[in-house]
Scaffold this active site. Structure first.
Site, short mmCIF file in Angstrom:
data_model
loop_
_atom_site.label_atom_id
_atom_site.label_comp_id
_atom_site.label_asym_id
_atom_site.label_seq_id
_atom_site.Cartn_x
_atom_site.Cartn_y
_atom_site.Cartn_z
N SER A 148 -36.51 -29.98 -56.91
CA SER A 148 -37.78 -30.06 -56.17
C SER A 148 -38.88 -30.52 -57.10
CB SER A 148 -38.14 -28.68 -55.61
OG SER A 148 -39.45 -28.70 -55.09
N TYR A 167 -39.88 -19.70 -56.16
CA TYR A 167 -39.10 -20.89 -55.78
C TYR A 167 -39.15 -21.94 -56.87
CZ TYR A 167 -38.06 -25.29 -53.34
OH TYR A 167 -37.56 -26.53 -53.00
N LYS A 171 -36.09 -23.38 -59.25
CA LYS A 171 -35.67 -24.79 -59.27
C LYS A 171 -35.73 -25.35 -60.70
CE LYS A 171 -34.57 -25.84 -55.03
NZ LYS A 171 -33.31 -26.47 -54.67
N VAL A 200 -40.35 -33.88 -47.68
CA VAL A 200 -39.54 -34.24 -46.51
C VAL A 200 -39.82 -33.31 -45.33
CG1 VAL A 200 -37.22 -34.88 -45.77
CG2 VAL A 200 -37.74 -34.79 -48.21
#
Ligand code: NAP
Length: 270
Positions: A148, A167, A171, A200
């Site tokens: 990410s 998060y 990553k 996205v």
């Protein structure tokens, strides 16, 4: 036949990989999902071709990945060309919180950090460990971890995005795990890549009708991301991201092993 194993295959980019790759009859596409039955129903409802197989596999359960690898071996005659680790824990409810927001709420932070590390870091290791012998048996020998832009320290600095700490940390940690495997397998020709998919649109059922709350979050990210890429229009569609990711995946060589690139094929994330 070219074999692809997509780990985490139920929705979002994961499911798009199944759709895009299965369109080519020369591919065998195996998706691993922690709840395979609804994914199988979706595959049938969407009339995806018979080259798609759905198996059980949970990133937090190493034994499920070992069982899945044995099942995959039977389908693909003992080799996997592309292992794509896509599934991840993305806790959207707390994604707006920065480090200071956890002052006085340390336990909540630790719970989310542990869950994120378990799925997004350890899960990558359990998956590679389960499948590496099948990958080594292929001529292609490629392992992709979907990372990410939130793990890119330059992007964090330019955009000022201080949120989504567990998060982003997980990553970034998995990017290091990828580099470790690349170091370990350099002499065997297995290529490992951490790949950012871009920004996205995966959370809206209908991209033309995004719920207002989600649209507000996406708009806030778009504004922040424009400090990094002024020309950014907003989130791209999963079809476009997967198409661009596959172009990058097809172009990498052993010289790229261990790198963190984006769907653009460079270190620029958006
Ligand atoms: N969308 C973006 O803008 C964006 C940006 C940067 C990076 N990414 C990365 O792209 C990947 C896909 O993201 P997405 O936007 O498509 O997310 P998503 O729609 O929320 O999908 C997450 C996927 O991960 C699976 N998963 C979660 N925990 C799992 C576990 N323990 N075992 C196996 N599968 C598990 C989910 O399956 P269930 O249905 O079972 O929950 C689901 O298929 C992730 O790695 C994410 O970090 C996305």
């Amino acid at each position: 036949m070219t074999s692809y194993v997509i780990v985490g295959a139920s929705r979002g980019l994961d499911y798009q990989y199944l759709k895009t790759l299965s369109a080519s009859p020369s591919n065998i596409v195996i998706g691993l999902a922690r709840s395979p039955a609804p994914v199988q129903s979706k595959v049938s409802a969407d009339n995806l071709p018979s080259n798609v197989h759905i198996l059980h596999g949970d990133l937090t359960d190493p034994s499920s990945l070992n069982v899945a690898a044995a099942q995959v071996s039977k389908i693909t005659s003992g080799a996997v060309d592309y292992l794509i680790i896509n599934g991840a824990l993305l806790p959207y409810e707390t994604a707006h919180l920065g480090p200071l927001d956890f002052a006085g709420n340390e336990q909540a932070f630790m719970e989310e950090l542990n869950a994120s590390m378990s799925t997004n870091v350890a899960g990558v290791m359990w998956t590679v460990n389960a499948f590496i012998n099948l990958v080594k048996n292929s001529n292609v020998k490629t392992v992709i971890f979907i990372s990410s832009c939130m793990a890119d320290t330059e992007l964090i600095g330019i955009t000022g995005i201080a949120a989504a700490v567990p998060y982003a940390v997980s990553k970034a940690g998995a990017n290091v795990v990828v580099a470790k495997y690349a170091a370990l397998y350099k002499s065997t020709g297995v290529v490992f890549l951490a790949l950012g998919p871009g920004f996205v649109q995966t959370q809206a059922e209908d991209p033309d009708n995004v719920p207002p709350e989600l649209a507000a979050v996406q708009d806030a990210f778009t504004v922040a991301f424009r400090k990094y890429e002024p020309g950014l229009r907003g989130p791209i569609l999963p079809e476009e991201s997967v198409r661009m990711q596959l172009e990058v995946i097809k172009g990498i060589t052993i010289k790229d092993s261990g790198k963190f690139l984006s769907h653009l094929g460079t270190k620029k994330m958006l």
